[in-house]
Design a protein around this motif. Sequence first.
Motif, mmCIF file in Angstrom:
data_model
loop_
_atom_site.group_PDB
_atom_site.id
_atom_site.type_symbol
_atom_site.label_atom_id
_atom_site.label_comp_id
_atom_site.label_asym_id
_atom_site.label_seq_id
_atom_site.Cartn_x
_atom_site.Cartn_y
_atom_site.Cartn_z
ATOM 1 N N SER A 1 0.974 -44.830 42.064
ATOM 2 C CA SER A 1 1.452 -44.482 43.400
ATOM 3 C C SER A 1 1.838 -45.731 44.178
ATOM 4 O O SER A 1 2.830 -45.764 44.897
ATOM 5 N N SER A 2 1.034 -46.796 43.990
ATOM 6 C CA SER A 2 1.331 -48.045 44.697
ATOM 7 C C SER A 2 2.639 -48.655 44.226
ATOM 8 O O SER A 2 3.390 -49.257 45.002
ATOM 9 N N SER A 3 2.930 -48.492 42.946
ATOM 10 C CA SER A 3 4.145 -49.083 42.390
ATOM 11 C C SER A 3 5.391 -48.280 42.693
ATOM 12 O O SER A 3 6.502 -48.714 42.440
ATOM 13 N N SER A 4 5.217 -47.075 43.238
ATOM 14 C CA SER A 4 6.385 -46.230 43.511
ATOM 15 C C SER A 4 7.052 -46.586 44.815
ATOM 16 O O SER A 4 8.148 -46.099 45.119
ATOM 17 N N ASN A 5 6.363 -47.446 45.657
ATOM 18 C CA ASN A 5 6.915 -47.876 46.947
ATOM 19 C C ASN A 5 7.256 -46.709 47.858
ATOM 20 O O ASN A 5 8.190 -46.761 48.637
ATOM 21 N N GLY A 6 6.506 -45.557 47.738
ATOM 22 C CA GLY A 6 6.685 -44.414 48.619
ATOM 23 C C GLY A 6 7.874 -43.556 48.283
ATOM 24 O O GLY A 6 8.173 -42.604 48.990
ATOM 25 N N SER A 7 8.628 -43.868 47.217
ATOM 26 C CA SER A 7 9.816 -43.087 46.892
ATOM 27 C C SER A 7 9.475 -41.819 46.131
ATOM 28 O O SER A 7 10.324 -40.972 45.913
ATOM 29 N N GLY A 8 8.255 -41.683 45.698
ATOM 30 C CA GLY A 8 7.852 -40.495 44.930
ATOM 31 C C GLY A 8 8.029 -40.740 43.453
ATOM 32 O O GLY A 8 8.896 -41.461 43.008
ATOM 33 N N SER A 9 7.171 -40.154 42.665
ATOM 34 C CA SER A 9 7.251 -40.345 41.224
ATOM 35 C C SER A 9 6.671 -39.127 40.532
ATOM 36 O O SER A 9 5.528 -38.731 40.791
ATOM 37 N N ALA A 10 7.483 -38.558 39.628
ATOM 38 C CA ALA A 10 7.013 -37.405 38.859
ATOM 39 C C ALA A 10 5.819 -37.778 37.987
ATOM 40 O O ALA A 10 4.887 -36.977 37.802
ATOM 41 N N ALA B 1 -1.059 -32.541 44.638
ATOM 42 C CA ALA B 1 -0.371 -33.425 43.689
ATOM 43 C C ALA B 1 0.821 -34.121 44.340
ATOM 44 O O ALA B 1 1.026 -35.339 44.181
ATOM 45 N N PHE B 2 1.618 -33.395 45.078
ATOM 46 C CA PHE B 2 2.804 -33.993 45.681
ATOM 47 C C PHE B 2 2.465 -34.836 46.901
ATOM 48 O O PHE B 2 3.243 -35.730 47.290
ATOM 49 N N ARG B 3 1.293 -34.579 47.478
ATOM 50 C CA ARG B 3 0.882 -35.424 48.600
ATOM 51 C C ARG B 3 0.651 -36.860 48.131
ATOM 52 O O ARG B 3 0.773 -37.792 48.919
ATOM 53 N N GLN B 4 0.324 -37.032 46.827
ATOM 54 C CA GLN B 4 0.088 -38.372 46.293
ATOM 55 C C GLN B 4 1.339 -39.260 46.338
ATOM 56 O O GLN B 4 1.228 -40.489 46.334
ATOM 57 N N VAL B 5 2.482 -38.624 46.388
ATOM 58 C CA VAL B 5 3.738 -39.406 46.416
ATOM 59 C C VAL B 5 4.475 -39.215 47.736
ATOM 60 O O VAL B 5 5.690 -39.455 47.842
#
Length: 261
Positions: free
Chosen positions: A138-147, A181-185
């Motif tokens: 999640s940290s590496s996604s930079n808030g853009s969301g990740s499946a 689950a989607f709140r994580q991204v």
Amino acid sequence: MSHTAHIPSHRKPRRSASKLALRAGVAGGVLSTIAVAGAAGPANAEPVTETIEMPTLTSGLSSAVAKSADATQQAALGYELQAQEDSARTTAEAAAKKSKDEAERKAEAKAKAEEAAKAKAEERASRSSGRTTLSTLSSSSNGSGSAATVVAFLKAQLGDAYVMGATGPNSWDCSSLVQAAFRQVGVDLPRVSQDQSLAGTQVGTSNLQVGDILYWGSAGSAYHTGVYIGDGKYLDAANPGKGVVIQDLSGYPATGAVRVL
């Protein structure tokens, strides 16, 4: 004179006739006296009756009977005592067996409880590891969301219970698990299935991507949701009997899908 005339005879001397006559007379007189006495008795005299007493038990026989009775009584008491001892022994053996069975049952239950606790601890450790990985992703996604982050979170909840209205962290219903689950991204989804089936873009079920939200029932009135994880499979909080599981989409085809990532 004869030569043997002076030798006395060895024969017994004969009794004189006078002595024999005298003895006969005496005997006859006695018999006559008895006869006369009998005739002189009263004509109507009652016959003489004789009472015969039965012989009584001798003291030796009485003692033997008493001893026999005592022996019989002692034998009866012995049998009764033996029966009581047998009954007590049987009761004690039954109680001992029951105690042994109970101890074995408790030991078995304790062993099972310890095994279940160990398994639960291992499961929690695994989930903790999964959540740590999720946090990194999640940290590496930079808030853009990740499946991948969504799927990682969902897999970390495998084995949790299904409870209607629950929102975690160890029990869920279908829509609360998808929402979490989607709140994580950083994607804020509605709480219930009906509204989740209208979120994002409708993509159908023929062109699915990992992270698409699947729904069952018509859009706007869906009764169940889950998340597609690839290879024809999806993950959902299925029902109270299954809990959170991975299932094959061919076994329970979804009605539609929406994409929010």
